[in-house]
Design a protein around this motif. Structure first.
Motif, mmCIF file in Angstrom:
data_model
loop_
_atom_site.group_PDB
_atom_site.id
_atom_site.type_symbol
_atom_site.label_atom_id
_atom_site.label_comp_id
_atom_site.label_asym_id
_atom_site.label_seq_id
_atom_site.Cartn_x
_atom_site.Cartn_y
_atom_site.Cartn_z
ATOM 1 N N ASP A 1 15.298 5.234 22.874
ATOM 2 C CA ASP A 1 14.616 4.430 21.878
ATOM 3 C C ASP A 1 14.034 5.240 20.736
ATOM 4 O O ASP A 1 13.847 6.446 20.836
ATOM 5 C CB ASP A 1 13.529 3.582 22.528
ATOM 6 C CG ASP A 1 12.635 4.378 23.471
ATOM 7 O OD1 ASP A 1 12.940 5.546 23.720
ATOM 8 O OD2 ASP A 1 11.641 3.822 23.953
ATOM 9 N N ILE A 2 13.771 4.529 19.659
ATOM 10 C CA ILE A 2 13.118 5.098 18.473
ATOM 11 C C ILE A 2 11.918 4.207 18.191
ATOM 12 O O ILE A 2 12.054 2.982 18.146
ATOM 13 C CB ILE A 2 14.050 5.098 17.258
ATOM 14 C CG1 ILE A 2 15.300 5.927 17.536
ATOM 15 C CG2 ILE A 2 13.325 5.617 16.022
ATOM 16 C CD1 ILE A 2 16.358 5.794 16.475
ATOM 17 N N ARG A 3 10.755 4.823 18.035
ATOM 18 C CA ARG A 3 9.529 4.061 17.766
ATOM 19 C C ARG A 3 8.816 4.637 16.556
ATOM 20 O O ARG A 3 8.713 5.854 16.412
ATOM 21 C CB ARG A 3 8.577 4.137 18.946
ATOM 22 C CG ARG A 3 9.041 3.419 20.159
ATOM 23 C CD ARG A 3 7.948 3.402 21.218
ATOM 24 N NE ARG A 3 8.467 2.783 22.412
ATOM 25 C CZ ARG A 3 8.495 3.354 23.598
ATOM 26 N NH1 ARG A 3 8.004 4.558 23.758
ATOM 27 N NH2 ARG A 3 8.994 2.725 24.623
ATOM 28 N N ILE A 4 8.305 3.755 15.743
ATOM 29 C CA ILE A 4 7.391 4.181 14.686
ATOM 30 C C ILE A 4 6.030 4.239 15.364
ATOM 31 O O ILE A 4 5.439 3.209 15.678
ATOM 32 C CB ILE A 4 7.390 3.202 13.504
ATOM 33 C CG1 ILE A 4 8.789 3.093 12.896
ATOM 34 C CG2 ILE A 4 6.360 3.660 12.456
ATOM 35 C CD1 ILE A 4 8.938 1.995 11.864
ATOM 36 N N ARG A 5 5.584 5.444 15.650
ATOM 37 C CA ARG A 5 4.321 5.618 16.378
ATOM 38 C C ARG A 5 3.123 5.393 15.466
ATOM 39 O O ARG A 5 2.136 4.781 15.858
ATOM 40 C CB ARG A 5 4.234 6.993 17.016
ATOM 41 C CG ARG A 5 2.981 7.122 17.862
ATOM 42 C CD ARG A 5 2.940 8.363 18.681
ATOM 43 N NE ARG A 5 3.162 9.538 17.859
ATOM 44 C CZ ARG A 5 3.320 10.756 18.349
ATOM 45 N NH1 ARG A 5 3.294 10.952 19.638
ATOM 46 N NH2 ARG A 5 3.508 11.774 17.555
ATOM 47 N N SER A 6 3.198 5.888 14.225
ATOM 48 C CA SER A 6 2.082 5.697 13.305
ATOM 49 C C SER A 6 2.551 5.841 11.871
ATOM 50 O O SER A 6 3.623 6.396 11.607
ATOM 51 C CB SER A 6 0.964 6.711 13.592
ATOM 52 O OG SER A 6 1.407 8.019 13.297
ATOM 53 N N MET A 7 1.728 5.330 10.986
ATOM 54 C CA MET A 7 1.959 5.522 9.545
ATOM 55 C C MET A 7 0.615 5.600 8.852
ATOM 56 O O MET A 7 -0.333 4.915 9.237
ATOM 57 C CB MET A 7 2.843 4.419 8.962
ATOM 58 C CG MET A 7 2.388 3.008 9.212
ATOM 59 S SD MET A 7 3.606 1.791 8.695
ATOM 60 C CE MET A 7 3.093 1.483 7.038
ATOM 61 N N GLU A 8 0.530 6.458 7.867
ATOM 62 C CA GLU A 8 -0.690 6.659 7.112
ATOM 63 C C GLU A 8 -0.527 5.981 5.755
ATOM 64 O O GLU A 8 0.397 6.300 5.019
ATOM 65 C CB GLU A 8 -0.955 8.145 6.927
ATOM 66 C CG GLU A 8 -2.222 8.461 6.175
ATOM 67 C CD GLU A 8 -2.382 9.951 5.945
ATOM 68 O OE1 GLU A 8 -3.117 10.304 5.007
ATOM 69 O OE2 GLU A 8 -1.776 10.758 6.674
ATOM 70 N N ARG B 1 0.856 -1.199 0.000
ATOM 71 C CA ARG B 1 0.000 0.000 0.000
ATOM 72 C C ARG B 1 0.883 1.238 0.000
ATOM 73 O O ARG B 1 2.005 1.228 0.465
ATOM 74 C CB ARG B 1 -0.908 -0.001 1.232
ATOM 75 C CG ARG B 1 -1.903 -1.160 1.248
ATOM 76 C CD ARG B 1 -2.662 -1.225 2.528
ATOM 77 N NE ARG B 1 -1.706 -1.620 3.588
ATOM 78 C CZ ARG B 1 -1.994 -1.666 4.864
ATOM 79 N NH1 ARG B 1 -3.181 -1.320 5.294
ATOM 80 N NH2 ARG B 1 -1.092 -2.045 5.739
ATOM 81 N N ARG B 2 0.360 2.321 -0.508
ATOM 82 C CA ARG B 2 1.079 3.597 -0.570
ATOM 83 C C ARG B 2 1.176 4.209 0.823
ATOM 84 O O ARG B 2 0.186 4.286 1.551
ATOM 85 C CB ARG B 2 0.334 4.560 -1.497
ATOM 86 C CG ARG B 2 1.094 5.786 -1.805
ATOM 87 C CD ARG B 2 1.911 5.513 -3.056
ATOM 88 N NE ARG B 2 2.728 6.663 -3.354
ATOM 89 C CZ ARG B 2 4.022 6.563 -3.581
ATOM 90 N NH1 ARG B 2 4.617 5.405 -3.556
ATOM 91 N NH2 ARG B 2 4.711 7.620 -3.871
ATOM 92 N N VAL B 3 2.377 4.658 1.201
ATOM 93 C CA VAL B 3 2.602 5.300 2.493
ATOM 94 C C VAL B 3 2.591 6.810 2.290
ATOM 95 O O VAL B 3 3.336 7.333 1.455
ATOM 96 C CB VAL B 3 3.949 4.862 3.118
ATOM 97 C CG1 VAL B 3 4.187 5.579 4.436
ATOM 98 C CG2 VAL B 3 3.987 3.352 3.303
ATOM 99 N N HIS B 4 1.740 7.510 3.033
ATOM 100 C CA HIS B 4 1.623 8.961 2.903
ATOM 101 C C HIS B 4 2.300 9.712 4.041
ATOM 102 O O HIS B 4 2.668 10.875 3.874
ATOM 103 C CB HIS B 4 0.149 9.370 2.836
ATOM 104 C CG HIS B 4 -0.568 8.749 1.684
ATOM 105 N ND1 HIS B 4 -0.416 9.193 0.393
ATOM 106 C CD2 HIS B 4 -1.406 7.692 1.634
ATOM 107 C CE1 HIS B 4 -1.145 8.451 -0.415
ATOM 108 N NE2 HIS B 4 -1.751 7.519 0.309
ATOM 109 N N GLY B 5 2.428 9.063 5.184
ATOM 110 C CA GLY B 5 3.038 9.733 6.321
ATOM 111 C C GLY B 5 3.533 8.753 7.358
ATOM 112 O O GLY B 5 2.988 7.658 7.513
ATOM 113 N N VAL B 6 4.590 9.153 8.060
ATOM 114 C CA VAL B 6 5.170 8.345 9.129
ATOM 115 C C VAL B 6 5.462 9.278 10.294
ATOM 116 O O VAL B 6 5.983 10.381 10.100
ATOM 117 C CB VAL B 6 6.479 7.663 8.674
ATOM 118 C CG1 VAL B 6 7.135 6.904 9.819
ATOM 119 C CG2 VAL B 6 6.241 6.751 7.476
ATOM 120 N N THR B 7 5.114 8.842 11.497
ATOM 121 C CA THR B 7 5.433 9.606 12.701
ATOM 122 C C THR B 7 6.355 8.768 13.572
ATOM 123 O O THR B 7 6.050 7.614 13.879
ATOM 124 C CB THR B 7 4.163 9.969 13.490
ATOM 125 O OG1 THR B 7 3.301 10.726 12.638
ATOM 126 C CG2 THR B 7 4.495 10.795 14.727
#
Length: 136
Positions: A127-134, A48-54
């Motif tokens: 730490d580093i976390r991928i909190r969300s992705m759109e 799927r296309r990724v539009h945003g990453v937090t």
């Protein structure tokens, strides 16, 4: 079987690194970490296309957000995350003093409690976390 990820950005990054002044060099520490983030995001996106990453980044990770933004643009080229927005939330580091029992925010990499003790346990900030992705 899927094709291996396009790593041509590493060649461009190395060329950019070698061909620029010391203050304009591509940050290789951020590049390696950002590539790991992009690999995880693309794998989780499952085509799927990724539009945003937090991202949540701890203050003790020694990452420069502007450098990560630059690296993100390079690392996402040719992937489902190309053109995605990267948001970085830097969270303060915290520690716990084993001597006095105080919990406090670490202002820098010097692990000293305000009471003067160096018997400090880092409780957050590494730490580093991928909190969300759109995705769509």
């Amino acid at each position: 079987m899927t094709a291996p990820p396009d790593r041509s950005w590493t060649r461009r990054a190395r060329q950019s690194y070698r061909g620029s002044s010391a203050t304009e060099r591509t940050p290789m520490h951020e590049m390696a970490i950002t590539q790991s983030v992009v690999d995880a995001v693309c794998e989780h996106a499952a085509g799927r296309r990724v539009h945003g990453v937090t991202l949540e980044v701890g203050a003790l990770c020694a990452l420069v957000p502007d450098s990560m933004q630059f690296c993100f643009g390079l690392a996402t080229e040719g992937t489902v995350a190309e053109g995605a927005q990267l948001d970085i939330d830097v969270h303060p580091a915290t520690g716990h003093c084993r001597s006095c029992g105080d919990d406090f925010v670490l202002a820098d990499f010097i692990l000293l409690c305000p009471c003067g003790s160096a018997d400090v346990e880092v409780t957050a900030g590494r730490d580093i976390r991928i909190r969300s992705m759109e995705v769509s």
